[in-house]
Write an enzyme that holds these catalytic residues in place. Structure first.
Site, PDB file in Angstrom:
ATOM      1  N   GLY A 117       0.806  -1.228   0.000  1.00  8.13           N
ATOM      2  CA  GLY A 117       0.000   0.000   0.000  1.00  8.13           C
ATOM      3  C   GLY A 117       0.831   1.266   0.000  1.00  8.13           C
ATOM      4  N   ASP A 151       8.430   5.591   8.523  1.00  7.38           N
ATOM      5  CA  ASP A 151       8.014   6.897   9.032  1.00  7.38           C
ATOM      6  C   ASP A 151       7.140   7.714   8.081  1.00  7.38           C
ATOM      7  OD1 ASP A 151       9.825   7.517   7.091  1.00  7.38           O
ATOM      8  OD2 ASP A 151      11.301   8.439   8.423  1.00  7.38           O
ATOM      9  N   ARG A 175       3.789  13.972  -7.300  1.00  5.42           N
ATOM     10  CA  ARG A 175       3.758  13.205  -8.558  1.00  5.42           C
ATOM     11  C   ARG A 175       2.418  13.429  -9.238  1.00  5.42           C
ATOM     12  NH1 ARG A 175       6.334   7.392  -6.902  1.00  5.42           N
ATOM     13  NH2 ARG A 175       4.431   7.013  -5.727  1.00  5.42           N
ATOM     14  N   ARG A 212      -1.658   0.221  -9.611  1.00  8.55           N
ATOM     15  CA  ARG A 212      -0.514  -0.655  -9.890  1.00  8.55           C
ATOM     16  C   ARG A 212      -0.992  -2.096 -10.054  1.00  8.55           C
ATOM     17  NH1 ARG A 212       3.763   2.047  -6.556  1.00  8.55           N
ATOM     18  NH2 ARG A 212       2.930   4.139  -6.200  1.00  8.55           N
ATOM     19  N   ASP A 237       4.419  -4.148  -7.208  1.00 10.29           N
ATOM     20  CA  ASP A 237       3.799  -2.945  -6.647  1.00 10.29           C
ATOM     21  C   ASP A 237       4.389  -1.689  -7.283  1.00 10.29           C
ATOM     22  OD1 ASP A 237       6.001  -4.136  -5.041  1.00 10.29           O
ATOM     23  OD2 ASP A 237       5.954  -2.209  -4.019  1.00 10.29           O
ATOM     24  N   ASN A 238       5.450  -1.845  -8.056  1.00  8.40           N
ATOM     25  CA  ASN A 238       6.044  -0.695  -8.733  1.00  8.40           C
ATOM     26  C   ASN A 238       5.776  -0.730 -10.237  1.00  8.40           C
ATOM     27  OD1 ASN A 238       7.037   0.272  -6.316  1.00  8.40           O
ATOM     28  ND2 ASN A 238       9.052  -0.658  -6.559  1.00  8.40           N
ATOM     29  N   ASP A 274       7.705   5.040  -9.567  1.00 13.39           N
ATOM     30  CA  ASP A 274       8.529   4.770  -8.385  1.00 13.39           C
ATOM     31  C   ASP A 274      10.016   4.801  -8.694  1.00 13.39           C
ATOM     32  OD1 ASP A 274       6.547   4.780  -6.598  1.00 13.39           O
ATOM     33  OD2 ASP A 274       6.831   2.736  -5.866  1.00 13.39           O
TER      34      ASP A 274
END
Ligand code: AMP
Ligand code: MG
Length: 532
Positions: free
Chosen positions: A114, A149, A207, A214, A284-285, A294
């Site tokens: 995610g 983070d 972006r 994806r 996922d990319n 990405d």
């Protein structure tokens, strides 16, 4: 929705963005709100606002992307712009969310991933009716942040900002970047995961793409057996992002998968044309729109080497090395096809799509490679000639970008290696392979004579596909080193150079120079990690 704060009024023009947030309006969301980490079932997204930063300040922006959105330059020069695109303030119509997706990382199913630090602000529709979604990367934690983070460091943000725009101007399908905002906060990163964490300046990139779906958005639903939602997401994607497709539901789904395969093939063929190595081609990319997405530990080929990867995290298996990218795209599409299987009555359309990928890649990559050599005939002879050139480039460690750019200078009637000297990194290797290069050049010149195209025209055509400028790793690193000391001027200069990568730009010749010796083994230049 955040109200304009009393002290700093909104710049009125900024309110002109017109939002139409279809992804969250048409697909189910997570009933829970806020950033606490969780597994999200039965939903495609979670509502979560950006976490404000201490001192948002604009470091750079792309005028072309601003224009796409319909933002005037006067809008950009305002404190409100940095606040909005640093994540401190929302404008009317924004409804921030993080998307739920999974993925195969380095060949293994990794479960829910995610948007851990990317937050979508909303989908804008410009005056031409084009949809452009805005997404902040590094905007704070989301439910998908796992143990991290939610932030991004300046160095990786500069790399993403510059490379998105450089790729666009090179003609490679890609997500775009509107802005680079410094946060005035520090972020701790252990760049090489070797127990040496340090504080680094933080940043947020905005972006921009027609959408950010994806392969992994489909995979997560399939992995959970949520076939209903999987089908909804497929039909939503077709309706929003592939509205040109025709037929009944089943036909549209089949045409859509074929289109995804075709676009992915074209994207990879372009990467190979310009010498781009993505570095982390996890599912996922992979954008469902066939866009490069990405920008992490990516790199550019200096000396031609199909085995090279910039990603130290992948140094051992070199799964994502330059010459392996088409196979990996095929592998990733196979994972997507598996995930999509429940949305199809039979496996046939998926198999057809996969075969279409192989055919499309062959056609696209051969055509692009032939264009790089200035050859129009594709026969056994020319294919062998081109393959031999790549073998020689590899063995003799020749700079890929310089070689092809200078190849246009070859005189078909009096071929000489002189124009290509600059492309060699090692004088020893040049001398060792000189005879082979001369023999090759003789054959190449014969083929050029067969083409019978006027030299000036051939040069112009070759220069339109062989860039003079690419975002070499050392160039980005020089810009980063300066920016970390508070000087963003090199970021601006590089952005400007990369806006016209096929133009000679003699006053910018230094940005076309091959990798200097100091950069051969330097962090950020030849070695990058996923830590960003
Ligand atoms: P990447 O390798 O950058 O594509 O990231 C893989 C996954 O890790 C994605 O789900 C990202 O959102 C997540 N991720 C990477 N870095 C961070 C971070 N600093 N904070 C939260 N999530 C992150
Ligand atoms: Mg990612």
């Amino acid at each position: 929705m955040a109200e304009p704060s009393g002290s700093r009024p909104y710049h009125a023009d900024m309110l002109k963005l017109n939002f139409d947030n279809r992804f969250i309006n048409e697909l189910p969301g997570d009933p829970e709100q806020g950033p606490h980490r969780r597994q999200v079932h039965g939903a495609c997204w979670s509502r979560v606002p950006p976490t404000p930063v201490a001192k948002p300040h604009l470091l750079a922006h792309s005028p072309e992307v601003a224009a796409l959105l319909g933002l005037a330059e006067a809008d950009i020069d305002t404190p409100a712009f940095a606040e909005v695109f640093g994540g401190n303030r929302l404008i009317a119509g924004m409804d921030p969310y993080a998307a739920c997706y999974g993925g195969h990382q380095f060949g293994n199913w990794a479960g829910q991933l995610g948007d851990g630090r990317a937050i979508n602000l909303g989908e804008t529709v410009n005056s031409a009716g084009q949809r452009w979604e805005l997404q902040l990367k590094g905007a704070g934690p989301t439910p998908y942040a796992r143990r991290a983070d939610g932030r991004a460091v300046l160095r990786s943000s500069i790399r993403e900002f510059l490379c998105s725009e450089a790729m666009h101007h090179l003609g490679v399908p890609t997500t775009r970047a509107l802005s680079l905002v410094g946060t005035g906060e520090e972020v701790v990163r252990d760049m090489f995961y070797d127990g040496n964490p340090r504080y680094e300046p933080g940043a947020v990139v905005c972006r921009v793409a027609p959408g950010f779906i994806r392969f992994g958005n489909f995979e997560i639903l399939a992995s959970r057996g949520d076939t209903e939602l999987l089908k909804r997401l497929v039909d939503f994607t077709i309706a929003r992002d592939f509205s040109e497709l025709e037929g009944d539901t089943e036909e549209k789904r089949a045409r859509w998968f074929a289109e995804v395969c075709g676009r992915t093939a074209r994207m990879i063929a372009h990467w190979m044309r310009v010498g781009f190595v993505h570095g982390v081609m996890n599912t996922d990319n992979m954008s469902i729109l066939g866009l490069t997405i990405d920008y992490g530990p990516y790199g550019w080929i200096d000396n031609y080497d199909p085995d090279w990867t910039p990603n130290t995290t992948d140094a051992e298996g070199r799964r994502y090395r330059f010459g392996h990218q088409a196979q990996i795209a095929h592998w990733n599409l196979s994972r997507l096809a598996e995930a999509l299987r429940p949305a199809f009555r039979t496996a046939e359309p998926l198999q057809n799509g996969m075969e279409g990928f192989v055919d499309a890649y062959l056609v696209e990559s051969r055509a692009m490679t032939a264009a790089k050599f200035g050859l129009s005939r594709l026969d056994e002879d020319t294919l062998e000639l081109m393959a031999e050139a790549f073998t020689l480039l590899h063995k003799a460690e020749v700079d890929m970008t310089l070689f092809f750019r200078e190849l246009a200078q070859i005189d078909a009637d009096a071929p000489s290696l002189a124009p290509l000297h600059e492309a060699f990194y090692s004088e020893t290797l040049r001398l060792r392979h000189r005879a082979d290069f001369e023999a090759w050049l003789g054959r190449y010149a014969r083929h050029l004579r067969l083409e019978a195209m006027p030299a000036a025209e051939r040069r112009a055509r070759m220069n339109a596909v062989n860039p003079r400028f690419v975002l070499r790793n050392y160039l980005a690193q020089e810009a980063i080193d300066l920016a970390e000391q508070g000087d963003a001027s090199r970021v601006h200069e590089l952005l400007d150079v990369m806006r016209r990568p096929y133009d000679e730009q003699p006053e910018r010749a230094r940005f076309a120079a091959k990798r200097p010796d100091w950069a051969r083994q330097k962090a950020g230049c030849s070695m990058l990690s996923c830590s960003s």
